[in-house]
Enzyme design. Structure first.
Site, PDB file in Angstrom:
ATOM      1  CE  LYS A  13      27.713  38.088  46.874  1.00 15.82           C
ATOM      2  NZ  LYS A  13      29.058  38.735  46.882  1.00 15.82           N
ATOM      3  CG  PHE A  56      33.810  42.936  48.871  1.00 14.11           C
ATOM      4  CD1 PHE A  56      34.092  43.601  50.285  1.00 14.11           C
ATOM      5  CD2 PHE A  56      33.157  41.904  48.835  1.00 14.11           C
ATOM      6  CE1 PHE A  56      33.573  43.079  51.437  1.00 14.11           C
ATOM      7  CE2 PHE A  56      32.634  41.221  50.036  1.00 14.11           C
ATOM      8  CZ  PHE A  56      32.523  41.761  51.043  1.00 14.11           C
ATOM      9  CG  ASP A  58      36.266  37.264  44.146  1.00 19.00           C
ATOM     10  OD1 ASP A  58      35.048  36.615  44.025  1.00 19.00           O
ATOM     11  OD2 ASP A  58      36.434  37.813  45.358  1.00 19.00           O
TER      12      ASP A  58
HETATM   13  C1  LIG Z   1      29.920  38.527  47.999  1.00 15.23           C
HETATM   14  C2  LIG Z   1      31.496  38.398  47.618  1.00 15.23           C
HETATM   15  C3  LIG Z   1      32.401  37.850  48.513  1.00 15.23           C
HETATM   16  C4  LIG Z   1      32.020  37.341  49.783  1.00 15.23           C
HETATM   17  O1  LIG Z   1      31.235  36.316  49.750  1.00 15.23           O
HETATM   18  P1  LIG Z   1      30.205  36.104  50.860  1.00 15.23           P
HETATM   19  O2  LIG Z   1      29.362  34.637  50.470  1.00 15.23           O
HETATM   20  O3  LIG Z   1      29.376  37.220  51.371  1.00 15.23           O
HETATM   21  O4  LIG Z   1      31.136  35.473  51.992  1.00 15.23           O
HETATM   22  C5  LIG Z   1      33.761  37.738  47.869  1.00 15.23           C
HETATM   23  N1  LIG Z   1      33.913  38.246  46.573  1.00 15.23           N
HETATM   24  C6  LIG Z   1      33.115  38.770  45.902  1.00 15.23           C
HETATM   25  C7  LIG Z   1      33.585  39.657  44.493  1.00 15.23           C
HETATM   26  C8  LIG Z   1      31.915  38.905  46.397  1.00 15.23           C
HETATM   27  O5  LIG Z   1      31.058  39.758  45.641  1.00 15.23           O
END
Ligand SMILES: *Cc1c(COP(=O)(O)O)cnc(C)c1O
Length: 400
Positions: A244, A130, A215
């Site tokens: 985050k 994701f 990521d």
């Molecule tokens: C939450 C998340 C995203 C997206 O972040 P947003 O602030 O919701 O746009 C992308 N990659 C990972 C691994 C995530 O946990």
């Protein structure tokens, strides 16, 4: 029809909160709930952390926003803190995670374009990933259910099953620019990758001249007991996406890159109106300084071990509901046997708030400031929730 004026894109719980204190969320009726997920790994220092509140108040009284047309010393300061403590030489601030992955993808493609290898624009990603909700981040994540109905899917991603280095090698083509992976998949179900697999990806990138993009939006900023999760495997990425936890509840995202990997991102190639806003920088700096304080990360590691051990005990006491516990540091998941819905409901009824993830996982990601005593409370609340569910289903008349 719902009386709410909001888009009905979430199946929201009716619960709402007025205040927060550390790991606790307090509802209007005064009831206290243990925040076992930190608003999806965001509230890293818990709620109403004095240092964070002071930093934001102080900045709020001075200046909020000037745009990126001016030098922003607060951005320079947070950027420097990040580069001094990571592999990175350069930082680009955004507002969210998806903008950070988008920025990371753009950085990688532009790097090759600037070298005269513009044909190299494909990125290898992994099943269960994701990366966010912009169209490109969705294409990178590859989940059909999120792409359905939103028109043409952006091109340029080759998705493979994670864990198989040979498969990754076979997927590399002359057009491949980068490999992108979460060191621990979050939404996919708290799936940590073997450090040897991550090292293998680094080696493939070196062999084929690719960039390695990580990521770290969910697993970064201390969540696993290191500032960034990739440090456990000893690899050095070229680019990482961060968000985050770094804002502690204020929207902050960032792309971190080596000088080399960022070399295509010259004047005029990328931008943002809000990204690096002064309030965001004040919050980010307060969070990062706290996480970098002597002993903080080690305490996350030891508390993570304690919590994992206790959750393993919980799994053993409820073998009909739970299967196993996995994850690193304070990024843990319990794989459940039955449906998640009733388990989550029983947790809410009993005052504890985990969140679901893919692969039937109950995500346990409390604020990093949780105390050992609160870890005991967290696990015993989960135990009460599980017992209540077992008792209810034993009492209920057998379903047809
Ligand atoms: C939450 C998340 C995203 C997206 O972040 P947003 O602030 O919701 O746009 C992308 N990659 C990972 C691994 C995530 O946990």
């Amino acid at each position: 029809m719902s009386t709410s004026s909001l888009f009905q894109t979430y199946a929201r719980s009716g619960l709402s909160f007025e205040r927060g204190e550390g790991v606790w969320l307090i509802a209007a009726d005064g009831r206290r709930y243990m925040d076992a997920a930190s608003g999806i790994a965001v509230s890293s220092l818990g709620h109403s952390h004095p240092k964070l509140v002071a930093a934001l108040k102080d900045q709020a009284e001075k200046l909020w926003h000037v745009s990126n047309l001016y030098t922003v010393p607060e951005q320079e300061a947070l950027g420097q803190l990040l580069t001094e403590n990571t592999f990175a030489d350069r930082v680009f601030f955004s507002n969210s995670g998806t903008e950070a992955t988008e920025g990371a993808i753009k950085t990688a493609r532009k790097y090759f374009h600037a070298k005269g290898e513009g044909h190299r624009d494909r990125i290898i990603t992994f099943t269960g990933a994701f990366h966010g909700r912009t169209m490109t981040a969705l294409a990178a994540g590859g989940q059909q259910k999120y792409l359905e109905g939103f028109g043409p899917k952006p091109e340029g991603f080759d998705q493979v099953d994670a864990g198989d280095l040979d498969l990754v090698r076979k997927t590399i083509k002359p057009e491949t620019a980068a490999i992108m992976i979460e060191p621990i998949q979050g939404e996919g179900g708290i799936r940590p990758f073997d450090p040897a697999f991550l090292r293998g990806l680094r080696a493939l990138c070196d062999e084929f001249g690719l960039l390695l993009i990580l990521d770290e939006i969910q697993c970064g900023v201390g969540r696993t007991g290191k500032l960034f999760a990739h440090e456990w495997s000893g690899i050095t990425p070229d680019i990482i996406a961060v968000a985050k936890g770094i804002g502690g509840g204020f929207p902050v995202g960032a792309v971190l890159a080596t000088e080399e990997a960022a070399s295509g991102m010259v004047v005029g190639t990328h931008g943002t109106t809000y990204g690096g806003n002064l309030l965001a920088m004040a919050a980010g700096k307060a969070v990062l300084e706290s996480v970098l304080e002597e002993g903080f990360l080690d305490s996350v590691t030891s508390k993570g071990l304690l919590l994992k051990q206790k959750l393993a005990g919980l799994v053993d006491s409820h073998p009909d509901l739970f299967e196993l516990v996995r994850g690193e540091g304070l990024m843990l998941g319990i794989k459940c046997k039955g449906e998640l819905g009733p388990i989550l409901q029983s947790c809410r009824d009993n005052g504890v708030l985990p969140v679901p993830a893919g692969d039937n996982i109950l995500r346990i990601m409390p604020p990093l400031v949780i105390s050992e005593d609160e870890i005991d409370q967290l696990v015993s609340m989960l135990d009460v929730a599980a017992t209540a569910l077992e008792t209810n289903s034993a009492d209920a008349p057998a379903a047809e």
